[in-house]
Design a protein around this motif. Structure first.
Motif, short mmCIF file in Angstrom:
data_model
loop_
_atom_site.label_atom_id
_atom_site.label_comp_id
_atom_site.label_asym_id
_atom_site.label_seq_id
_atom_site.Cartn_x
_atom_site.Cartn_y
_atom_site.Cartn_z
N ILE A 42 0.86 -1.17 0.00
CA ILE A 42 0.00 0.00 0.00
C ILE A 42 0.90 1.23 0.00
O ILE A 42 1.75 1.39 0.89
CB ILE A 42 -0.92 0.02 1.24
N PHE A 43 0.75 2.08 -1.01
CA PHE A 43 1.59 3.27 -1.15
C PHE A 43 0.73 4.49 -1.43
O PHE A 43 -0.29 4.39 -2.11
CB PHE A 43 2.56 3.12 -2.33
N ARG A 44 1.16 5.66 -0.96
CA ARG A 44 0.58 6.91 -1.43
C ARG A 44 0.97 7.05 -2.90
O ARG A 44 2.02 6.55 -3.32
CB ARG A 44 1.14 8.10 -0.64
N HIS A 45 0.16 7.73 -3.68
CA HIS A 45 0.41 7.81 -5.12
C HIS A 45 1.79 8.38 -5.43
O HIS A 45 2.50 7.86 -6.30
CB HIS A 45 -0.67 8.65 -5.81
N GLU A 46 2.20 9.45 -4.75
CA GLU A 46 3.49 10.07 -5.07
C GLU A 46 4.66 9.14 -4.76
O GLU A 46 5.67 9.14 -5.48
CB GLU A 46 3.65 11.42 -4.35
N ILE A 47 4.52 8.32 -3.73
CA ILE A 47 5.57 7.34 -3.43
C ILE A 47 5.59 6.24 -4.49
O ILE A 47 6.64 5.83 -4.98
CB ILE A 47 5.36 6.72 -2.03
N TYR A 48 4.41 5.77 -4.88
CA TYR A 48 4.30 4.74 -5.92
C TYR A 48 4.92 5.23 -7.23
O TYR A 48 5.67 4.51 -7.88
CB TYR A 48 2.83 4.36 -6.11
#
Length: 89
Positions: A42-48
């Motif tokens: 599970i990642f925040r979009h900016e990290i992904y």
């Protein structure tokens, strides 16, 4: 895309193993709690997006290594991929 309205404390389920709960709403910021199996990333979009960019850059690395090997060969360093025939004395 499914769009849902939820209040604080309300939950939703994704499949059988993932549960999302609205923890807090302050102005335009919504805090979510996510319960999922350890194997689910599970990642925040900016990290992904950053991870994807790093993966893309890393996938270009073998070409850079080949260039490095060619440059070392030009400098006179041995290239382990080149097999020279034996020299008769």
């Amino acid at each position: 895309m499914l769009v849902l309205a939820r209040k604080v404390g309300e939950r939703l389920h994704i499949g059988n193993d993932i549960e999302v709960v609205v923890v807090e709403i302050k102005g335009d910021v919504v805090r979510l709690g996510i319960a999922a199996p350890r194997g689910v990333a599970i990642f925040r979009h900016e990290i992904y997006a950053a991870i994807q960019g790093e993966n893309l850059a890393a996938s270009a690395l073998p070409n850079d290594l080949n260039l490095s090997a060619k440059l070392n060969l030009q400098k006179g360093a041995p290239n382990p991929k080149v097999q020279l025939p034996p020299v008769d004395k």
